[in-house]
Enzyme design. Structure first.
Site, PDB file in Angstrom:
ATOM      1  N   HIS A 147      60.857  15.240  13.221  1.00 50.92           N
ATOM      2  CA  HIS A 147      62.101  15.996  13.382  1.00 50.92           C
ATOM      3  C   HIS A 147      61.972  17.430  12.863  1.00 50.92           C
ATOM      4  O   HIS A 147      62.828  18.269  13.086  1.00 50.92           O
ATOM      5  CB  HIS A 147      63.245  15.265  12.675  1.00 50.92           C
ATOM      6  CG  HIS A 147      64.596  15.500  13.274  1.00 50.92           C
ATOM      7  ND1 HIS A 147      64.940  16.670  13.902  1.00 50.92           N
ATOM      8  CD2 HIS A 147      65.691  14.684  13.361  1.00 50.92           C
ATOM      9  CE1 HIS A 147      66.202  16.589  14.320  1.00 50.92           C
ATOM     10  NE2 HIS A 147      66.678  15.398  14.008  1.00 50.92           N
TER      11      HIS A 147
ATOM     12  N   ASP B 272      63.956  18.214  18.217  1.00 49.57           N
ATOM     13  CA  ASP B 272      65.142  17.422  17.926  1.00 49.57           C
ATOM     14  C   ASP B 272      65.283  16.258  18.916  1.00 49.57           C
ATOM     15  O   ASP B 272      64.495  16.105  19.832  1.00 49.57           O
ATOM     16  CB  ASP B 272      66.376  18.323  17.949  1.00 49.57           C
ATOM     17  CG  ASP B 272      66.193  19.484  16.992  1.00 49.57           C
ATOM     18  OD1 ASP B 272      65.747  19.236  15.852  1.00 49.57           O
ATOM     19  OD2 ASP B 272      66.433  20.634  17.392  1.00 49.57           O
TER      20      ASP B 272
END
Lengths: 668, 429
Positions: B400, B404
């Site tokens: 992450h 995203d």
């Protein structure tokens, strides 16, 4: 609520309306001040702590009111009421609570941990009752000089369980000193009730054990406190010796601002609230027709405003500057160095030089006196005080009880009162029970209360006499670790007398370490000047010149170092021997300049090695003389053990000439 | 002339290696390229060839020891005709005797000169005290010309002072000789910490922890309808096995779809170095395939340039690589340089897996088992009915820090779309 009545009977009956108003005012000031401080503390406006004495105002104001102005008070953190009645101002108190530069402890201790010696209150410290022996010492000075000053040694009932209190009261009883011991029994030592603190029904019952009179009084009856205190002080002033007063009282709050005092049951609290000292005093003053309730209310309003103003003012005052901290550890000497042309001399050994020095110091200055075990009629375990008792009598060569903590603390008090006490420890091993007084009181007085403490603690150190682990220590590192005290350790008769004279004339506490193996060492006899002279504290001496190795040592190891240097000179190794003579302050310069010349350093000591003076010197040279070193720094010391008795073990413990020679040969 | 064989750096991230087995002993004659020992590193177990001819005079490490890259392993008394007096590495190329040029592959052991016998300049090994250093520096003394008279010939302060007072020796403008490094190689050899943990397990353990500490792991998954693939597979299965010698599984389909997805979403095919502020989008796709070594560990095989394969090609490559890894016969290329990894958990009948990212990748795909399940399907007339279809889950763990959830799911949906709708029969016909 029904108020328990009080009435004036004794000395209090003779007090004027104005005097009573002043007493009332001091009690009310204490209550309102502590109430305000508590609120500030709980509101996060005040750092540190608050130890309210609310509920005990009559005990505090009454103790002070029973004393003369010049009398001295040694108390606790819960005695603001006494300090206020003795004349300490709201501004002084406020400055201390905020840790300000101009406060009585200059920001070095907080809240109620301060004294104003000039106003008759001794420095307050946390270990209690550590100011008791100090008060005893002040009384001793008073007895010697006939000044008529009485010392009050005050504490709570909890502190009476300590050896310090016992030693103090015992000494005062034995020496018949003008001391009044007051114990404010407020029922709880922090949270602990009387039953957990002492086995007798009352604190006062113990007076019989010290051969002194005692009284138990209502500590919340201002008149009774004044009457009994006055009587006790005057009796002491007249030479009738000490007494003990147990003031039974009660604190309305916990030990400190953070303590809700849940350990007090409601029944007890109700009993005491009916005996609130201020309410009883007011009731009596109104009944006598001296003052009106309106006057009390009006005074309270004025005081409340005055207190707020003092606290607000204190907040704006200067903070202390960290830059002054190290400088303020020692008082500067203001008297000139004693000069002597040294033309008149006499051959003396080491102990004779010490005895000669003590004699001349006492002859020269009547403020110089001695205390210790068996030093009077018996002339000391090693006869260091030979002839002095006969010459100066029992008030200046004082045989004390076995109370190292007690008489060392008494030396602090006597020094504060203007005397120059010399304490003899029979063996320096017995410094341990005295360390609390040396470090808590003597070492911190100048720093925290601005009052210098000119005192000397002398005694035999060192091993080699087959005396085992408790008569043989070398305590230099133990002592030197504490800031605020000087430590000297002479190695020969000339230095012994010269350093003793300098120590007695120094305004600071000086630990004077004698080496018992040197006392009568036959080959150590030398010409010692008659008349006073000084060897400067903090100056070492090159006792043998050399070019290859610097050998730093002191005290009993100096002869060993000299002998080793002699052996090595036959092998063309030239050793420079430095006797530092003073441990604190250390003469770094003489060591560094010698290492600059030789590039090799060995430190020889009789003290054990870990965390020792040898380690410190090694550190100094590693930091400041690193680039002059041609070899790692060596230490020659005993092993890190206790000092054993068996001759074979003791001989192996003490660094020998052979060990030093072998070590120095490594530096090639 | 003695020469030293040192621990080679087999791969950029390798910092140490373990000596598995000596293949020579003291006194053995070895020729250039003869295998002399077996080592094990993070990446590979391999034989180390001798970089030159000579006689083994000393084995400097023991079997089982783990040493740093560059540590001395073995001493050879060199053959004059085949060695040089100076370290090869530092030798300017044009001056190098052709005969002495070694394999210049960076993965071959480095050779360096090493003074085993005492050199004429023994003083270099002497400790110089602070004061000697200071005086020598202040007076420009050539320390090598100073005769030490101290213990064991140590130069004492007096020795320097003698030189200064004689006015001799002050000719060197060179710096005082630096103290030679202590014989630290020996001390730095660290033993295997425990005999109970295999080297491979230790490596896996370390890599897993490093990965967990490095990346911000997030897992997400998607359901895929494999019915179309199953139809194609069923049709070609037998023939494929016969022609190729191995089964046609779902993995090649998924791999190919993944390669396409990586081309579409290059950020998933990247490396991310937060510390140095570098984000490298790889322009080649080296597909890592996690291979279970019969429950004795896990290795990631690498399909270099995976985007150059068609379905059959990638199926064959996966099969070959897996076999090499299981047989322990792989080379460095087979296990390094992956840019994205697939973990084929479906082969062990998984339902859903959250794998750990294979560093320095930024994502890892997990295939899950494909099973017949009831599915609501819509007929052309819009009516719903329940059908039995082959479906399975694809899950992805992604970093992450790098991108995203939208990217992760677009990436997965791309794969799903390819798997469900591509004309797979064309690939096999």
């Amino acid at each position: 609520m029904q108020i328990e009545k009080i009435t004036r009977k004794g000395y209090s009956a003779s007090l004027s309306k104005d005097q009573l108003w002043e007493i009332y005012k001091s009690m009310k000031t204490q209550r309102l001040l502590e109430d305000r401080l508590l609120k500030m503390y709980k509101g996060g406006q005040l750092s540190g702590a608050v130890y309210p004495g609310i509920g005990q105002e009559a005990s505090m104001a009454g103790i002070a009111a029973g004393m003369n102005e010049k009398d001295i008070f040694g108390g606790t953190h819960r005695d603001l009421g006494v300090q206020i009645k003795k004349g300490v101002t709201l501004k002084e108190i406020a400055l201390n609570f905020f840790g300000k530069h101009d406060g009585p402890s200059k920001g070095r201790d907080g809240n109620s941990h301060f004294g104003v010696v000039d106003k008759g209150t001794l420095m307050v410290v946390s270990p209690l009752p550590d100011s008791a022996p100090v008060a005893v010492g002040w009384a001793l000075a008073s007895q010697q000089s006939g000044s008529g000053v009485v010392a009050v040694a005050n504490c709570g009932e909890g502190a009476t369980a300590t050896g310090t209190w016992h030693e103090s009261i015992n000494m005062a009883g034995v020496l018949n000193l003008p001391v009044v011991f007051t114990v404010q029994n407020n029922q709880f030592a922090y949270s602990s009730p009387n039953e957990t603190e002492f086995g007798t029904p009352n604190v006062a019952d113990r007076a019989a054990g010290y051969g002194i009179p005692a009284k138990i009084i209502d500590g919340n009856d201002i008149y009774e406190v004044i009457d009994v205190m006055h009587e006790a002080c005057e009796s002491a002033r007249e030479g009738n010796g000490p007494s003990l007063i147990e003031l039974v009282t009660f604190r309305h709050y916990g030990h400190a601002g953070h303590d809700p005092a849940e350990y007090v049951n409601e029944e007890v609290r109700d009993f005491w609230m009916k005996r609130d000292p201020i309410a009883r005093f007011e009731d009596s003053l109104v009944e006598e027709g001296l003052f009106s309730t309106e006057q009390f209310v009006s005074l309270a309003e004025d005081l409340e405003a005055e207190i707020r103003e003092a606290l607000e003012w204190a907040k704006t005052q200067d903070d202390p500057d960290p830059i002054n901290e190290v400088e303020d550890m020692f008082a500067d000497r203001t008297t000139p160095t004693i000069s002597n042309d040294e033309s008149d001399t006499k051959t003396m050994n080491y102990i004779e030089a010490i005895t000669n020095g003590l004699d001349e110091l006492m002859e020269n200055d009547e403020n110089v006196f001695m205390m210790g075990e068996d030093i009077g009629v018996f002339e000391g375990a090693f006869k260091a005080t030979k002839g002095l008792f006969n010459k100066y009598g029992p008030f200046r060569v004082i045989d004390t009880s076995i109370s190292e903590g007690g008489f060392t603390g008494a030396a602090v008090g006597a020094a504060l009162a203007g005397k120059k006490p010399i304490v003899e420890l029979q063996f320096y091993d017995f410094v341990y029970p005295a360390l609390d007084q040396i470090t808590t009181e003597a070492a911190k007085y100048y720093w925290k209360a601005g009052k210098s403490v000119p005192m000397v603690v002398r005694g035999p150190t060192g091993a080699g006499t087959r005396s085992g682990p408790f008569h043989s220590i070398s305590p230099e590192s133990l002592l030197a670790h504490h800031p605020g005290i000087r430590v000297v350790a002479p190695s020969n008769p000339y230095d012994a007398k010269g350093l003793l004279v300098a120590a007695v004339n120094d305004p600071n506490p000086v630990m004077y370490l004698e080496h018992k193996k040197l006392y009568r060492k036959p080959d150590l006899k030398m010409e010692v000047p008659l008349g006073l002279y000084e060897v400067e504290i903090g100056k070492g001496k090159v006792v043998r010149q050399g070019t290859d190795i610097t050998l730093v040592t002191w005290s009993g190891m100096v002869p060993v170092a000299n002998e080793a240097a002699e052996v090595l000179s036959k092998e063309n190794i030239s050793v420079e021997v430095i006797d530092i003579r003073t441990i604190v302050p250390l003469d770094e310069e003489i060591i560094l300049s010698s290492v600059e010349k030789t590039s090799n350093l060995c430190i020889l000591q009789e003290d054990v090695p870990f965390s020792s003076i040898a380690s410190e010197i090694s550190s100094v040279v590693a930091e400041k003389g690193f680039w002059n070193l041609d070899n790692p720094i060596l230490k020659v010391t005993p092993p890190n053990t206790h000092i054993p008795f068996a001759p074979v073990l003791e001989d192996a413990f003490i660094p020998s000439v052979e060990k030093v020679v072998k070590a120095l040969k490594e530096l090639q | 002339m003695s020469q030293i064989v040192t621990m080679p750096q087999l791969g950029e991230t390798v910092t140490e290696g373990t000596i598995l087995r000596w293949l020579v002993k003291v006194g053995d004659e070895v020729k250039e390229d003869d295998p002399i020992l077996e080592i094990s590193t993070d990446k590979v177990d391999t034989e180390v060839p001798s970089p030159f001819n000579g006689t083994v005079s000393n084995l400097l490490v023991e079997e089982g020891e783990t040493v740093e890259v560059g540590a001395s392993l073995l001493e050879l008394d060199g053959d004059k005709t085949n060695t040089n007096d100076t370290p090869l590495k530092e030798e300017p190329k044009e001056e190098t005797n052709e005969e002495n040029v070694q394999d210049t592959s960076p993965k071959v052991a480095e050779v360096q000169n090493h003074n085993i016998s005492k050199t004429p300049n023994e003083k270099q090994n002497l400790k110089l005290s602070p004061v000697v250093r200071k005086l020598a520096s202040e007076h420009n003394i050539d320390i090598e010309k100073v005769q030490g008279t101290g213990k064991d010939g140590r130069i004492k302060r007096q020795d320097i002072e003698k030189i200064i007072s004689s006015g001799q020796g002050m000719i060197s403008t060179e710096k005082i000789a630096e103290q030679p490094p202590q014989e630290k190689e020996k001390e730095m050899l660290t033993k295997e910490s425990s005999n109970n943990i295999s080297r491979l397990r230790k490596r896996i353990a370390e890599n897993m922890i490093i990965s967990k500490q490095t990346s911000a792991h997030v897992m997400t998954s998607i359901e895929v309808d494999f019915e179309n693939i199953e139809i194609v597979r069923a049709k070609h299965k037998a023939k494929f096995k016969e022609e190729n010698g191995f089964s046609l599984t779902y993995l090649p389909f998924i791999s190919l779809a993944t390669v396409s997805a990586l081309r579409e979403y290059p950020v998933v095919n990247s490396s991310f170095d937060l510390e140095n502020g570098l984000h490298e989008i790889h322009n080649h796709i080296n597909l890592g395939i996690a291979v279970d070594l019969n429950q004795q560990g896990l290795l990631v095989g690498t399909l270099q340039e995976a985007d150059s394969f068609n379905l059959k090609g990638i199926a064959r490559k996966i099969s070959e690589t897996s076999k090499l890894l299981r047989d322990g016969k792989y080379g460095l290329d087979d296990v390094s340089g992956s840019t994205f990894t697939i973990s084929n958990n479906g082969s062990f009948n998984s339902f859903l897996t959250s794998p750990i990212i294979n560093q320095p990748n930024v994502a890892i795909l997990s295939t899950e088992s494909v099973k017949k399940r009831p599915v609501v399907v819509q007929a052309q007339d819009g009516s719903d009915s329940i059908a039995i279809r082959h479906t399975g889950i694809l899950s992805i763990t992604w970093d992450h820090r790098v991108f995203d959830g939208s990217v992760a799911l677009l990436f997965l949906n791309f794969i799903k779309e390819r798997l469900e709708n591509a004309d797979w029969s064309q690939e096999l016909d």
